[in-house]
Each structure stands twice: as C-alpha cells, then as structure tokens.
Design a protein around this motif. Sequence first.
Motif, PDB file in Angstrom:
ATOM      1  N   UNK A 190       0.441  -1.317   0.022  1.00 48.54           N
ATOM      2  CA  UNK A 190      -0.246   0.089   0.115  1.00 48.54           C
ATOM      3  C   UNK A 190       0.679   1.292  -0.089  1.00 48.54           C
ATOM      4  N   UNK A 191       1.898   1.394   0.608  1.00 45.68           N
ATOM      5  CA  UNK A 191       3.097   2.254   0.329  1.00 45.68           C
ATOM      6  C   UNK A 191       2.853   2.959  -1.274  1.00 45.68           C
ATOM      7  N   UNK A 192       3.679   4.419  -1.118  1.00 45.97           N
ATOM      8  CA  UNK A 192       3.474   4.835  -2.797  1.00 45.97           C
ATOM      9  C   UNK A 192       4.636   4.513  -3.694  1.00 45.97           C
ATOM     10  N   UNK A 193       4.760   4.215  -3.997  1.00 44.59           N
ATOM     11  CA  UNK A 193       6.171   3.638  -5.316  1.00 44.59           C
ATOM     12  C   UNK A 193       6.537   4.305  -6.596  1.00 44.59           C
ATOM     13  N   UNK A 194       7.058   4.478  -7.399  1.00 48.98           N
ATOM     14  CA  UNK A 194       6.654   4.677  -9.025  1.00 48.98           C
ATOM     15  C   UNK A 194       6.673   3.787  -9.689  1.00 48.98           C
ATOM     16  N   UNK A 195       5.635   3.985 -10.260  1.00 49.72           N
ATOM     17  CA  UNK A 195       5.641   2.258 -11.577  1.00 49.72           C
ATOM     18  C   UNK A 195       5.833   2.930 -12.823  1.00 49.72           C
ATOM     19  N   UNK A 196       6.303   2.457 -14.079  1.00 45.99           N
ATOM     20  CA  UNK A 196       6.846   3.154 -14.330  1.00 45.99           C
ATOM     21  C   UNK A 196       6.113   1.214 -16.046  1.00 45.99           C
ATOM     22  N   UNK A 197       4.627   1.260 -16.751  1.00 44.15           N
ATOM     23  CA  UNK A 197       3.957  -0.195 -17.284  1.00 44.15           C
ATOM     24  C   UNK A 197       3.986   0.790 -18.659  1.00 44.15           C
ATOM     25  N   UNK A 198       4.309  -0.300 -19.356  1.00 49.87           N
ATOM     26  CA  UNK A 198       4.809  -0.497 -21.258  1.00 49.87           C
ATOM     27  C   UNK A 198       4.264  -1.823 -21.381  1.00 49.87           C
ATOM     28  N   UNK A 199       3.509  -1.682 -22.352  1.00 51.35           N
ATOM     29  CA  UNK A 199       2.582  -2.799 -23.637  1.00 51.35           C
ATOM     30  C   UNK A 199       4.206  -2.973 -24.592  1.00 51.35           C
ATOM     31  N   UNK A 200       4.324  -4.346 -24.879  1.00 49.29           N
ATOM     32  CA  UNK A 200       4.671  -4.555 -25.642  1.00 49.29           C
ATOM     33  C   UNK A 200       4.420  -5.094 -27.165  1.00 49.29           C
ATOM     34  N   UNK A 201       4.693  -5.216 -28.215  1.00 50.98           N
ATOM     35  CA  UNK A 201       3.942  -5.651 -29.346  1.00 50.98           C
ATOM     36  C   UNK A 201       5.145  -6.402 -30.037  1.00 50.98           C
ATOM     37  N   UNK A 202       4.137  -7.813 -30.339  1.00 47.32           N
ATOM     38  CA  UNK A 202       5.855  -8.397 -31.711  1.00 47.32           C
ATOM     39  C   UNK A 202       4.581  -8.510 -32.605  1.00 47.32           C
ATOM     40  N   UNK A 203       5.484  -7.963 -33.914  1.00 49.70           N
ATOM     41  CA  UNK A 203       4.717  -7.786 -35.314  1.00 49.70           C
ATOM     42  C   UNK A 203       3.345  -7.404 -35.034  1.00 49.70           C
ATOM     43  N   UNK A 204       2.757  -5.790 -34.050  1.00 53.15           N
ATOM     44  CA  UNK A 204       1.655  -5.337 -34.077  1.00 53.15           C
ATOM     45  C   UNK A 204       0.577  -6.422 -33.379  1.00 53.15           C
ATOM     46  N   UNK A 205       0.802  -7.487 -32.433  1.00 53.41           N
ATOM     47  CA  UNK A 205       0.426  -8.275 -31.389  1.00 53.41           C
ATOM     48  C   UNK A 205       1.075  -8.222 -30.117  1.00 53.41           C
ATOM     49  N   UNK A 206       0.279  -7.294 -29.377  1.00 52.51           N
ATOM     50  CA  UNK A 206       0.500  -7.082 -28.129  1.00 52.51           C
ATOM     51  C   UNK A 206       0.630  -8.956 -26.854  1.00 52.51           C
ATOM     52  N   UNK A 207       1.822  -8.974 -26.567  1.00 52.48           N
ATOM     53  CA  UNK A 207       2.575  -9.590 -26.096  1.00 52.48           C
ATOM     54  C   UNK A 207       2.437  -9.465 -24.664  1.00 52.48           C
ATOM     55  N   UNK A 208       3.553  -8.651 -23.881  1.00 54.66           N
ATOM     56  CA  UNK A 208       3.783  -8.807 -23.167  1.00 54.66           C
ATOM     57  C   UNK A 208       3.428  -6.818 -22.204  1.00 54.66           C
ATOM     58  N   UNK A 209       2.962  -7.178 -20.761  1.00 56.83           N
ATOM     59  CA  UNK A 209       3.016  -5.573 -19.481  1.00 56.83           C
ATOM     60  C   UNK A 209       4.435  -5.916 -19.040  1.00 56.83           C
ATOM     61  N   UNK A 210       5.357  -5.186 -19.234  1.00 55.93           N
ATOM     62  CA  UNK A 210       6.845  -4.547 -18.099  1.00 55.93           C
ATOM     63  C   UNK A 210       6.111  -3.892 -17.447  1.00 55.93           C
TER      64      UNK A 210
END
Length: 264
Positions: free
Chosen positions: A141-161
């Motif tokens: 519950x403590x506030x932390x810094x998040x940096x969230x990205x979405x990854x695509x491969x050949x225009x297909x979504x494959x990961x959230x990092x």
Amino acid sequence: MLRDIATIADPIERARAVSRAMTEQQGLTEEAARIRRGAIAEAREAGHSLEEIARALGVTPGRVSQMRKGPAAKAPAAPVSQGPKVIVQRALPTDPATRGSASLFMTEAERQGIRPGRRMLYVGLEPASEHVAACLRVNPGDEIIARRKMMTANDVTVRIATSYFRADLFGGTRIAEPEFVKPSLQASIEALGYTFGHAEETLTARPATRFEADTLELDPGEWVVQVLRASYSTEDTPVHTLETICAATRHIFTIGQVGGLDEF
C-alpha cells in the motif's frame, strides 16, 4: 471506493481510476463497469476521441468501444482459435548484455526476426502490491514509482512490463519522469550511484486479471506468465523490481544453466 471514484471530476481520470480498482479487486464488476461506461460517454461528449481515451486507459480503441456498449451488446462468436498469433522467446536468466541494452524486449525480438514495438502506458505513483512491496522492502500500500509499458510483436500485444522503484530513493529523478528514459534505465540507475549486486527472479503461471486480459487482448480463459525480477545493489539496496506479464500462449521461455556446474 467506487463512490469516491464516481466523484472524480475529470472523466478520463475517473475511467483510469476505475480500471485500477477493477485490477486490484476483481470482484467489482457490474457497478465498476457502469461507472466506467458513464465516464467514457462523458469523455466522448466533452470531445475526447476514442484514440485519446484508449491511450489514457492503456487499451485499444476497439476495447474502448466494447466498454461503452456494456454487457448488453453481444459480440459475434469468435472463430475457433488456431493457436497463438506470435511466439516470442524470453530467456531466463537474461544475458547481461541484452539486459543492459536500451530495451531488453526490443533487443530480444529483433534477434528473433520479430518486429517489436512498445508504448508507455503509465508513469507515476501507485500503491505497492504485496509481492512488489516484498521485493522493494516497503509496506503493502505504500506509494511507489511505476513505469508501465505495453510490448507488441508484429503488431500483436504480447507483454506488459512494469518497473517499480522506491519513491524515497528515486522520487525527483529522471526515473520518475514520464516517457522513456535514455539511454536506458540501467544507465540511469548507475548514474545515481548504484552498482548491481544480485537479482532474484521468479516465474509464475496464473489466470489473467481483467486489466491484463483487456490490455493483452487475451482469449477467454487464457493465462499469463508473470516474471518477477528483484534487483539489489552491492550494498543490498532494492533498486529495481521488474514485473513482466507475458501472454502465455505467445511465449517460449528458454532457461539457461551455468556452465561447469551441471550434473546428468
């Protein structure tokens, strides 16, 4: 919680807060979806495009259209799945040269002959989940810094990092700023005086959360593989926790073994 979210004046921020709440508490569905439909409708009336709302929520414009229609709208029956759209290899552990590059995913995908893409979904403060809090050695519950990205491969979504950092250590630095950090997160962490000491990495297969299923555009019942890597400095300071959510049917995980220490 939902009553508080419903009072948020900005419609896009209200929709984003609902998405976050639905991720954390999957049992909230009907009422949350109703509030989100209203927020999206209000945002459209205010002149926001579907593309703009989709970027704010971290989903596709098509998914925003589905959110607007609600459960009464019946989508046409999907064809029988013919298997995964794309297969991406994910090495465990990652080669240090690859991990130290501008983007682990971009480098790995290009080596496999796959056209990679990435898009930043969110940079800011958010409450630490239990497993991330344990890695960063803070309270849930403590506030932390998040940096969230979405990854695509050949225009297909494959990961959230998502990269997580302690706000008391990295607040006010380049790591807390929006957009991608150049030349790389690794270089920025080192520039702040931290030297890599060791890392702990775990892999867990589990059902997808609603947010993960929406963002990765998963088929009903499709699972994800969560790769959690906690990195510590030579002084044992928790400097970086990376949570990668992989669409299970779109990945192969190759596991490396240390040479000279093997047994048959």
